[in-house]
Design an enzyme around this catalytic site. Structure first.
Site, short mmCIF file in Angstrom:
data_model
loop_
_atom_site.label_atom_id
_atom_site.label_comp_id
_atom_site.label_asym_id
_atom_site.label_seq_id
_atom_site.Cartn_x
_atom_site.Cartn_y
_atom_site.Cartn_z
N GLN A 181 0.84 -1.17 -0.04
CA GLN A 181 0.08 0.02 -0.12
C GLN A 181 0.87 1.15 -0.09
OE1 GLN A 181 -3.15 -0.04 -0.33
NE2 GLN A 181 -3.63 -1.99 -0.05
N CYS A 327 -14.27 -8.36 4.57
CA CYS A 327 -12.96 -7.99 4.15
C CYS A 327 -12.63 -8.39 2.80
CB CYS A 327 -11.88 -8.11 5.34
SG CYS A 327 -11.46 -9.83 5.46
C1 LIG Z 1 -3.07 -6.19 -1.54
C2 LIG Z 1 -2.10 -6.34 -0.50
C3 LIG Z 1 -1.39 -7.64 -0.28
C4 LIG Z 1 -1.37 -8.75 -1.46
O1 LIG Z 1 -0.96 -8.25 -2.76
P1 LIG Z 1 -1.13 -9.40 -4.00
O2 LIG Z 1 -0.23 -8.90 -5.03
O3 LIG Z 1 -2.62 -9.03 -4.15
O4 LIG Z 1 -0.90 -10.76 -3.42
C5 LIG Z 1 -0.47 -7.92 0.73
N1 LIG Z 1 -0.30 -6.87 1.68
C6 LIG Z 1 -0.98 -5.82 1.66
C7 LIG Z 1 -0.59 -4.69 2.79
C8 LIG Z 1 -1.87 -5.49 0.46
O5 LIG Z 1 -2.53 -4.48 0.33
#
Ligand SMILES: *Cc1c(COP(=O)(O)O)cnc(C)c1O
Length: 410
Positions: A181, A327
């Site tokens: 993020q 979620c």
């Molecule tokens: C979306 C997300 C993930 C997972 O990422 P993917 O690429 O969808 O496997 C892991 N950690 C956080 C904080 C995320 O927001």
């Protein structure tokens, strides 16, 4: 303005057309295998991968050979934690993480516990922050890895990476951060923050799904791969590279490096506008997580007591938001993040996450604000419990806190 409106950018993002443009030739004309060393098709693909690696290294302030391509942040988190454990862990070795991490960290930790790892799950305050002293006090001689996310996907809390990194480096403990993020939204610098491992994902930054990276510091750590065969990616992640995806992730990082700061400024203004409008139109709006200035500019997470998030979202199908009650993961458990802030079950079930991003417009924000105000009023208007509480608090203003304690999401 077109409906439906997408305001769930923490879950995924639309592909930027510029990213699609960069990727397109690599599906058809330039389809080579980046590992084919004997002809121009392979060289062309390899050159594209090299360029993308450079673009990703640049935004992390590091060098290309430290970027390992994966299928996404989930795999990167798995490779980081399992890889460190398999290479360095032995029974009783200690890991530190936090209760508000993504399931792609928490579930891996649960597995490692079964293999003999000892894991500390740091708690958080009402804003989603860890306590620095509590963090220092749980470090031991057996601690091999600290994994703390850069920015939270539900409430936008930003952990103090630089401080954590200097503590872990001083003690010779590895530091991993899940930056899915954070990448492109806040500055990330592997040297200054003393990060050893970092996970990121293409589809959270207007890049493609199914591609991600793990930054692996080159001197250290040693990792054991999860996937064997062919020895691609420094032997850490075998398998033919997803060249179009890799190119897309590189271009997404280039755009984020150039425009991320201005974009965050724009979205901060819009996010603040959304919050102001909702507060103006509604009583009893609870902000989940840190103050607006202390979180990701793209994030707003609110609870509307006496309004079930599911009911609000059902009534507002033309707006895509998400809720702590159902979620983003495949399992429909109430949000462990909102709960960890000390919110009641009812408050969790009335929580809504608004995630703004590159293509969010002011008109969309105004529309969403207007609709939420309208619908929350309507739902509360039909709630006898809400009517009763409001009546009591208007007769006896000293009992205003009742609204909080009785914040039942009906
Ligand atoms: C979306 C997300 C993930 C997972 O990422 P993917 O690429 O969808 O496997 C892991 N950690 C956080 C904080 C995320 O927001």
């Amino acid at each position: 303005m077109k409906l439906p409106i997408y305001m769930d950018y923490h879950a995924t993002t639309p592909l930027d057309p510029r990213v699609l443009g960069a990727m397109t030739p690599y599906f058809t004309q330039k389809f080579g295998n980046a590992a084919s060393k004997s002809h121009s098709f392979g060289w062309e693909a390899e050159a594209a991968v090299t360029k993308a690696r450079g673009q990703i290294a640049a935004i992390l302030g590091t060098s290309s050979q430290e970027i390992i391509f994966t299928s996404g942040a989930t795999e990167s988190n798995n490779l980081a934690l399992q890889g460190v454990w398999e290479a360095h862990g032995k029974k009783g070795a200690h890991l530190i993480t936090c209760v508000t991490e993504h399931k792609a960290i928490l579930d891996v930790c649960k597995e490692l516990e079964k293999k003999g790892a000892q894991v500390t799950y740091l708690s958080v305050d009402s804003q989603g922050r860890i306590d620095r002293e509590a963090f220092k006090s749980v470090l031991t001689d057996r601690t091999i890895l600290v994994s703390l996310m850069a920015a939270n996907n539900e409430i936008g809390t930003i952990h103090p990476l630089e401080e954590i990194g200097s503590i872990t480096r001083e003690r010779g403990i590895l530091f991993h951060t899940d930056a899915a993020q954070a990448l492109g939204k806040i500055p990330l610098d592997m040297e200054r923050m003393k990060i050893d491992l970092l996970s990121a994902s293409g589809h959270k930054i207007c890049g493609p799904k199914g591609v991600g990276v793990l930054y692996v510091r080159s001197q250290n750590p040693r990792l054991k791969p999860l996937i064997w065969g062919g020895g691609h990616e420094r032997g850490l992640r075998s398998g033919t590279l997803n060249v179009p995806g890799v190119v897309g992730m590189g271009e997404a990082c280039r755009i984020a490096a150039e425009e991320g700061e201005a974009e965050s400024d724009r979205l901060r203004t819009l996010r603040d506008r959304l919050y102001t409008e909702l507060k103006k139109g509604l009583e009893d709006v609870l902000l989940n997580g840190p103050s607006l200035n202390d979180r990701l500019a793209q994030n707003l997470n609110l609870s509307f007591p006496f309004v079930k998030a599911e009911a609000l979202m059902m009534a507002m199908k033309e707006v895509a938001v998400s809720s702590g009650s159902a979620c983003t993961s495949a399992s429909p458990h109430p949000s462990h993040v909102i709960k960890a802030l000390g919110r009641s079950d009812d408050e969790v079930h009335s929580s809504i996450r608004f995630g703004l991003g590159r293509f969010t417009s002011e008109d969309e924000v105004d529309y969403v604000a207007k609709r939420v105000v309208e619908l929350v009023k309507k739902i509360r208007g039909a709630s006898p419990a809400y009517q009763m509480v409001k009546e009591v608090s208007s007769r006896e203003p000293s009992r205003e806190p009742l609204i909080k304690s009785l914040g039942r999401a009906k």
